[in-house]
Motif scaffolding. Sequence first.
Motif, mmCIF file in Angstrom:
data_model
loop_
_atom_site.group_PDB
_atom_site.id
_atom_site.type_symbol
_atom_site.label_atom_id
_atom_site.label_comp_id
_atom_site.label_asym_id
_atom_site.label_seq_id
_atom_site.Cartn_x
_atom_site.Cartn_y
_atom_site.Cartn_z
ATOM 1 N N GLU A 174 0.815 -1.205 0.000
ATOM 2 C CA GLU A 174 0.000 0.000 0.000
ATOM 3 C C GLU A 174 0.859 1.270 0.000
ATOM 4 O O GLU A 174 0.497 2.274 -0.618
ATOM 5 C CB GLU A 174 -0.923 -0.003 1.217
ATOM 6 C CG GLU A 174 -1.909 1.150 1.254
ATOM 7 C CD GLU A 174 -2.875 1.042 2.405
ATOM 8 O OE1 GLU A 174 -3.617 2.015 2.638
ATOM 9 O OE2 GLU A 174 -2.889 -0.011 3.077
ATOM 10 N N ALA A 175 2.013 1.210 0.682
ATOM 11 C CA ALA A 175 2.880 2.387 0.762
ATOM 12 C C ALA A 175 3.405 2.817 -0.601
ATOM 13 O O ALA A 175 3.769 3.977 -0.797
ATOM 14 C CB ALA A 175 4.052 2.096 1.700
ATOM 15 N N ASN A 176 3.420 1.887 -1.554
ATOM 16 C CA ASN A 176 3.927 2.193 -2.891
ATOM 17 C C ASN A 176 2.823 2.436 -3.911
ATOM 18 O O ASN A 176 3.106 2.761 -5.066
ATOM 19 C CB ASN A 176 4.809 1.050 -3.387
ATOM 20 C CG ASN A 176 6.005 0.806 -2.484
ATOM 21 O OD1 ASN A 176 6.569 1.744 -1.934
ATOM 22 N ND2 ASN A 176 6.384 -0.451 -2.312
ATOM 23 N N ALA A 177 1.575 2.281 -3.493
ATOM 24 C CA ALA A 177 0.466 2.232 -4.438
ATOM 25 C C ALA A 177 0.277 3.517 -5.229
ATOM 26 O O ALA A 177 -0.088 3.473 -6.415
ATOM 27 C CB ALA A 177 -0.821 1.872 -3.700
ATOM 28 N N LEU A 178 0.497 4.651 -4.619
ATOM 29 C CA LEU A 178 0.165 5.925 -5.267
ATOM 30 C C LEU A 178 1.322 6.544 -6.030
ATOM 31 O O LEU A 178 1.189 7.642 -6.573
ATOM 32 C CB LEU A 178 -0.346 6.922 -4.216
ATOM 33 C CG LEU A 178 -1.603 6.490 -3.451
ATOM 34 C CD1 LEU A 178 -2.031 7.585 -2.497
ATOM 35 C CD2 LEU A 178 -2.729 6.144 -4.416
ATOM 36 N N ARG A 179 2.435 5.867 -6.092
ATOM 37 C CA ARG A 179 3.616 6.446 -6.745
ATOM 38 C C ARG A 179 3.795 5.898 -8.157
ATOM 39 O O ARG A 179 3.489 4.721 -8.422
ATOM 40 C CB ARG A 179 4.866 6.170 -5.922
ATOM 41 C CG ARG A 179 4.843 6.830 -4.558
ATOM 42 C CD ARG A 179 6.129 6.583 -3.801
ATOM 43 N NE ARG A 179 7.287 7.154 -4.479
ATOM 44 C CZ ARG A 179 8.529 7.092 -3.998
ATOM 45 N NH1 ARG A 179 8.760 6.482 -2.842
ATOM 46 N NH2 ARG A 179 9.528 7.640 -4.669
ATOM 47 N N PRO A 180 4.288 6.728 -9.088
ATOM 48 C CA PRO A 180 4.639 6.206 -10.411
ATOM 49 C C PRO A 180 5.722 5.142 -10.269
ATOM 50 O O PRO A 180 6.527 5.182 -9.330
ATOM 51 C CB PRO A 180 5.173 7.437 -11.156
ATOM 52 C CG PRO A 180 4.802 8.612 -10.334
ATOM 53 C CD PRO A 180 4.627 8.152 -8.933
ATOM 54 N N LYS A 181 5.746 4.221 -11.212
ATOM 55 C CA LYS A 181 6.688 3.101 -11.115
ATOM 56 C C LYS A 181 7.357 2.847 -12.461
ATOM 57 O O LYS A 181 6.728 2.953 -13.513
ATOM 58 C CB LYS A 181 5.971 1.840 -10.643
ATOM 59 C CG LYS A 181 5.337 1.988 -9.270
ATOM 60 C CD LYS A 181 4.410 0.823 -8.955
ATOM 61 C CE LYS A 181 3.670 1.110 -7.654
ATOM 62 N NZ LYS A 181 2.700 2.238 -7.809
#
Length: 369
Positions: free
Chosen positions: A192-199
């Motif tokens: 969840e901590a990475n969910a909102l970031r571009p990848k």
Amino acid sequence: MAVDVEAAYPLHEDHVGDNLSTVFPPSPPADELQHQQVDIIDIRVGGQSLDLKASIRSSLREPNIDGFRSLPSLLLWDELGLRYFEHVTYVPEYYLTNTEISLLEEHSLHLAHSIEPGTIILELGSGCLRKTVILLQALETLGMQIDYYALDLDLKELVRTFQELRPRSFKYVGCHGLWGTYDDGKAWLSQEANALRPKCVLSLGSTTGSFTPDEAGSFWGQWARLLGPGSDNRKLQPDSKIIIGLDGCTNQDKAYAAYNDEGGVNRRFILNALDNANSHLGYKAFDQTDWSVRGEWDADRGRHIQYLIPLRDVQFEGLLLYRGERILVVYSHKYCEKDKSQLWERSRLKEVMRYMNDDGSYGLHILSP
């Protein structure tokens, strides 16, 4: 966990006989590194190291789809294997690394401009970072705030290569290591901590070529599903991409020489898989002196194959490995245009941009899930 440079791990004493000081390029002086700190995150499921005992036994018991018994190619990538392979990349015949470096030097700013601020860059099987640093320096030049994560199986090599990267020399680019497998990496990126970031998933070098085409389609299809529109990660943040380096060299002499160098570095790299197998099994099942290495170019399928060959009949846990039998270790598939199109179709990736070398045989491909 943060790993201080003073706690970095030396090579085991039983490797002294390999005369590694003449094999591997030297690390920077200790006084240049003493204040460096390496941020390594242990993402292994249950904190457990990879255990290949079952895979070793099953792959030697049952032939693969091509009719060969085999050893898991993951055996190549222990601490010593990674360092042997790093030296392979300096061998003149091994054209892949220098070609990719040239492409990165020419196009790193274009690649950097394609990456959004705030992006998580996850590099799969990072190994030596001398290619990746070209892209990171381009991002730094642009003042791009991103976080780079290098995913690899071997903690000691992650520490060593990050020491040489000098993470604190970057103002805008955060540098981190992830200790785990590709599956661990997928689970971590899904948090969840990475969910909102571009990848941006980055795969330079020979990773894709080491799979069969069907395996490569399945592998990249899993990453495409993770990053794509139907995943939870893309509900609020639509920007995700994959950058893949692919070799398409079909010059038989050039390809063969890359994996069968006159100095025997590739040979030592492949033979080391036997010692790593012994480590996983917990006893000395294989002796390097009982084996040779053979590379073959498979023109029909556009790939180079490396085998271990018993020099005598070898007994292994009730199995007989016959003298002269080809035991498959690793494929190196070369991707023509048709192969690339089929790979993108199988994995449901869309090519957005490509950067090719002069003869069109090697490319960096930007893909959208």
